[in-house]
Motif scaffolding. Sequence first.
Motif, mmCIF file in Angstrom:
data_model
loop_
_atom_site.group_PDB
_atom_site.id
_atom_site.type_symbol
_atom_site.label_atom_id
_atom_site.label_comp_id
_atom_site.label_asym_id
_atom_site.label_seq_id
_atom_site.Cartn_x
_atom_site.Cartn_y
_atom_site.Cartn_z
ATOM 1 N N GLN A 1 0.838 -1.206 0.000
ATOM 2 C CA GLN A 1 0.000 0.000 0.000
ATOM 3 C C GLN A 1 0.866 1.246 0.000
ATOM 4 O O GLN A 1 0.617 2.199 -0.752
ATOM 5 C CB GLN A 1 -0.916 0.010 1.228
ATOM 6 C CG GLN A 1 -1.780 1.265 1.322
ATOM 7 C CD GLN A 1 -2.388 1.472 2.711
ATOM 8 O OE1 GLN A 1 -2.299 0.591 3.579
ATOM 9 N NE2 GLN A 1 -2.992 2.621 2.918
ATOM 10 N N ASN B 1 1.230 3.829 -3.214
ATOM 11 C CA ASN B 1 0.405 4.995 -2.894
ATOM 12 C C ASN B 1 -1.088 4.692 -3.030
ATOM 13 O O ASN B 1 -1.856 5.489 -3.589
ATOM 14 C CB ASN B 1 0.783 6.195 -3.781
ATOM 15 C CG ASN B 1 0.156 7.497 -3.285
ATOM 16 O OD1 ASN B 1 -0.040 7.688 -2.085
ATOM 17 N ND2 ASN B 1 -0.164 8.395 -4.209
ATOM 18 N N ALA B 2 -1.508 3.557 -2.504
ATOM 19 C CA ALA B 2 -2.937 3.230 -2.470
ATOM 20 C C ALA B 2 -3.585 3.921 -1.275
ATOM 21 O O ALA B 2 -2.934 4.183 -0.260
ATOM 22 C CB ALA B 2 -3.135 1.720 -2.369
ATOM 23 N N ASP B 3 -4.875 4.194 -1.385
ATOM 24 C CA ASP B 3 -5.596 4.875 -0.304
ATOM 25 C C ASP B 3 -5.788 3.991 0.914
ATOM 26 O O ASP B 3 -5.723 4.453 2.053
ATOM 27 C CB ASP B 3 -6.971 5.343 -0.804
ATOM 28 C CG ASP B 3 -6.902 6.683 -1.511
ATOM 29 O OD1 ASP B 3 -6.069 7.524 -1.118
ATOM 30 O OD2 ASP B 3 -7.674 6.891 -2.462
ATOM 31 N N GLU C 1 -7.537 -2.251 -0.525
ATOM 32 C CA GLU C 1 -7.428 -2.226 -1.983
ATOM 33 C C GLU C 1 -6.326 -3.152 -2.490
ATOM 34 O O GLU C 1 -6.164 -3.325 -3.701
ATOM 35 C CB GLU C 1 -7.148 -0.799 -2.465
ATOM 36 C CG GLU C 1 -8.278 0.183 -2.158
ATOM 37 C CD GLU C 1 -7.963 1.595 -2.598
ATOM 38 O OE1 GLU C 1 -8.854 2.250 -3.166
ATOM 39 O OE2 GLU C 1 -6.811 2.046 -2.366
ATOM 40 N N ASP D 1 2.380 4.869 -8.853
ATOM 41 C CA ASP D 1 1.457 5.693 -8.075
ATOM 42 C C ASP D 1 0.054 5.376 -8.579
ATOM 43 O O ASP D 1 -0.410 5.952 -9.562
ATOM 44 C CB ASP D 1 1.778 7.177 -8.254
ATOM 45 C CG ASP D 1 0.806 8.094 -7.509
ATOM 46 O OD1 ASP D 1 -0.157 7.577 -6.889
ATOM 47 O OD2 ASP D 1 0.998 9.324 -7.548
ATOM 48 N N LYS E 1 -2.876 5.986 -7.508
ATOM 49 C CA LYS E 1 -3.840 7.093 -7.510
ATOM 50 C C LYS E 1 -3.580 8.022 -8.694
ATOM 51 O O LYS E 1 -4.520 8.500 -9.344
ATOM 52 C CB LYS E 1 -3.778 7.858 -6.182
ATOM 53 C CG LYS E 1 -4.424 7.110 -5.027
ATOM 54 C CD LYS E 1 -4.650 8.006 -3.830
ATOM 55 C CE LYS E 1 -3.352 8.363 -3.136
ATOM 56 N NZ LYS E 1 -3.582 9.091 -1.856
ATOM 57 N N GLY F 1 -4.700 6.116 -11.955
ATOM 58 C CA GLY F 1 -6.147 6.226 -12.054
ATOM 59 C C GLY F 1 -6.881 5.026 -12.614
ATOM 60 O O GLY F 1 -8.060 5.127 -12.972
ATOM 61 N N TYR G 1 -3.994 -4.575 -7.030
ATOM 62 C CA TYR G 1 -4.678 -3.398 -6.490
ATOM 63 C C TYR G 1 -6.035 -3.292 -7.162
ATOM 64 O O TYR G 1 -6.140 -3.383 -8.394
ATOM 65 C CB TYR G 1 -3.849 -2.136 -6.754
ATOM 66 C CG TYR G 1 -4.634 -0.847 -6.686
ATOM 67 C CD1 TYR G 1 -4.857 -0.205 -5.474
ATOM 68 C CD2 TYR G 1 -5.146 -0.260 -7.848
ATOM 69 C CE1 TYR G 1 -5.573 0.986 -5.422
ATOM 70 C CE2 TYR G 1 -5.862 0.930 -7.798
ATOM 71 C CZ TYR G 1 -6.074 1.549 -6.583
ATOM 72 O OH TYR G 1 -6.782 2.712 -6.527
ATOM 73 N N LYS H 1 -9.202 -0.627 -7.036
ATOM 74 C CA LYS H 1 -9.714 0.637 -6.530
ATOM 75 C C LYS H 1 -11.073 0.422 -5.867
ATOM 76 O O LYS H 1 -11.943 -0.257 -6.406
ATOM 77 C CB LYS H 1 -9.859 1.631 -7.688
ATOM 78 C CG LYS H 1 -10.255 3.032 -7.295
ATOM 79 C CD LYS H 1 -10.293 3.924 -8.542
ATOM 80 C CE LYS H 1 -10.683 5.346 -8.199
ATOM 81 N NZ LYS H 1 -10.710 6.196 -9.414
#
Length: 438
Positions: A86, A90-92, A96, A234, A236, A239, A261, A263
């Motif tokens: 994570q 850079n996962a939220d 995820e 990254d 995020k 996208g 990953y 989202k």
Amino acid sequence: MASPATATAAANSKSKQSPISPSEIQSEFSHHDPTIARVNNGSFGCCPASIIAAQHRHQLLFLRQPDHFYYNTLKPSILQTRLLIQSLINADHVDEVSIVDNATTAAAIVLQHTARAFFSSAFQPGDAVILLHYAYGAVKKSVHAYISRTGGHVIEVHLPFPIKSSSEIVSEFEKALQLGKANGRKIRLAIIDHITSMPCVIIPITELVRMCRDEGVDRIFVDGAHAIGNVEIDVKGIGADFYTSNMHKWLFCPPSAAFLYCKMSDELSDLHHPVVSHEYGNGLAMESSWTGTRDNSAQLVLPEVMEFLTRFEGGLQGIMTRNHENVVEMAQMLVKAWGTELGAPPELCSSMAMVGMPACLGIKSSSDALRLRKHLRECFKVEVPIYYRAPLEGEVDPVTGYARISHQVYNVAEDYHRLRDAVNKLVTEGLTCALLLK
């Protein structure tokens, strides 16, 4: 028990240790066959001796008391790996991130989910799935296995090679998107490589993902099998809905270890591992953590890998930078020696580069490329994949064979000099792929 002051002093001392030396690197990879110039990290990756030892400790923990390991150790250890991933991508949220065996498994999860949408009539027959012509072979076969049989239409984006700039990729991808939308058809899934395998090129994924969003593509899956430990990720910023990468190719884990990953989205909540086991229905991350009795140790050593990375100047970023610079330098040396060309400009190379081979070798098919690769391995002790590119109409003496060279921390210049000298010897002796048949 050490006092806090002693522990702090030890930690400070450790943080100030000298960067790993060439002899220490050699020791970490002393299990590699010393007779082979291995410039093919891209295929199977590599694992340092200290990480192999850590893996063995995890294996023994399971074998010593399997029940205790399953009920008390496995899930917290998998969670620790997920938390590290994570942070790296850079996962939220850690939910995820799922740990799977390899990128092929991750593709199966995404494609199985897409196929169910066709079967349930959420997607209509003739709706399209788009992917690159240079997508990994197993992924292409998975697309046809899952999608074609449901009535989905598969569109391949044909990219030029050699390639001069990323704008060529963008242009061809845009054409394929318009083709996919022809006759009122909808594009339900786009599969985009972050770094293609053969030939290897960095794909401008952020731009292509944005194009997909603008054109109304339902879901986007980035296959970054070669990416983690090779280029920055990254999720995020990228996208996409899905992103996968193998941790055993460029991040020093043993095989097989990868992540997927996904989202967070209500639409994508119904994802399942292809192997149904006791954790079914508890979320993809839990389902992936237990698919029956297997060796999970390769997926548990990431904390030790992160410690290994600190031994290098600049950590992981430093390794990636030096690998890129070194592979470009060695590729340019080979191009000069052979009088050929790079398959892609340096900015589209990662820790791998495509190097044109002399046309006089007579590489006229993928079978020729395999025979030449075998000859280099058996007669010159050089391991390197070779890609066959069909000549374009009207080309005179075209370069049709490209060596895909890799650079990882264990490589030295001599590895590439051996490849250079082996090919030069074949050219001098007039050996061609046709003669390898005799």
